[in-house]
Design an enzyme around this catalytic site. Structure first.
Site, PDB file in Angstrom:
ATOM      1  NE  ARG A 104       0.640   1.943  10.728  1.00  0.00           N
ATOM      2  CZ  ARG A 104       0.648   1.900   9.836  1.00  0.00           C
ATOM      3  NH1 ARG A 104       1.879   2.058   9.154  1.00  0.00           N
ATOM      4  NH2 ARG A 104      -0.493   1.559   8.954  1.00  0.00           N
ATOM      5  NE  ARG A 154      -2.343   1.345   3.674  1.00  0.00           N
ATOM      6  CZ  ARG A 154      -2.950   1.230   4.880  1.00  0.00           C
ATOM      7  NH1 ARG A 154      -4.419   0.479   4.738  1.00  0.00           N
ATOM      8  NH2 ARG A 154      -2.790   1.591   6.087  1.00  0.00           N
ATOM      9  NE  ARG A 171      -1.744   5.460   5.808  1.00  0.00           N
ATOM     10  CZ  ARG A 171      -2.578   4.720   6.459  1.00  0.00           C
ATOM     11  NH1 ARG A 171      -3.501   4.593   6.076  1.00  0.00           N
ATOM     12  NH2 ARG A 171      -2.141   4.377   7.770  1.00  0.00           N
TER      13      ARG A 171
END
Ligand code: ADP
Length: 192
Positions: free
Chosen positions: A146, A128, A134
């Site tokens: 995370r 992604r 991002r």
């Protein structure tokens, strides 16, 4: 009124599935990650504060997150129900959401978790990161942080809803449509 909490680690597909659920059940999708990114793009005070946490892969403090979420719910009187994506992510957020929704007489109907193993998550997020831009998806150590934060601070939120008899989990690996069908079966079971 149906209020869903879509739960699962970063990269488990909450955003993708939320868009499909929103369309099928006419619910309003609220993603705290999307809200933070909007504030960051617009360079608001909230966005500036959130940025320092997000770029490290840490959680934004509860007070900021809860305030932003309550404000969003308050300003959505037309919603027929909500899909909460990326919220609540701490026990304090879950308690605040329950209090807020119970006062309105529209409690959480169900929490549905998407189960995906860590290696698959890292693979999906790095992928992604290639086209989303991002920054938090482009660095494996931030991604691993995370996932660690998720295991430590967010997983306990599942037992919060389990105690209320509202928690279910589905397999989050498969095609998008297969996973969607598993989620729909859980949503359809709410009133049945
Ligand atoms: P992902 O689920 O892929 O990690 P999100 O878009 O949901 O992505 O969130 C991106 C970042 O925004 C998180 O890593 C965290 O820093 C922040 N964030 C999102 N939701 C919350 C929340 N409920 N509480 C605190 N921080 C949050």
């Amino acid at each position: 009124m149906i209020n869903l909490v879509l739960f699962g680690p970063p990269g488990s597909g909450k955003g993708t599935q939320s868009l499909k659920l929103q369309e099928k059940y006419q619910l309003m999708h609220i993603s705290t990650g999307d809200l933070f990114r909007k504030h960051m793009r617009e360079n608001t005070d909230l966005g500036k504060e959130a940025k320092s946490y997000i770029e490290k892969g840490d959680l934004v403090p509860d007070a900021v997150t809860i305030g932003m979420m309550n404000d969003k719910i308050e300003h959505s009187p037309e919603a027929k129900g909500f899909i909460f994506d990326g919220f609540p992510r701490t026990a304090a957020q879950a308690e605040a959401l329950d209090r807020f929704l119970n006062e309105k007489g529209t409690p959480v109907s169900k929490m549905i978790a998407l189960n995906v193993d860590d290696d698959e998550l890292v693979k999906r997020l790095l992928n992604r990161g290639k086209d989303s831009g991002r920054a938090d998806d482009q660095d494996e150590s931030i991604i691993r942080n995370r996932i660690e934060v998720y295991n430590e601070k967010t997983l306990p939120v599942a037992s919060f809803y389990e105690k209320q008899g509202k928690y279910v989990a589905v397999q989050g690996v498969g095609t998008i449509d297969e996973i969607f069908a598993r989620l729909c079966a859980e949503v359809d079971a709410i009133n049945g």
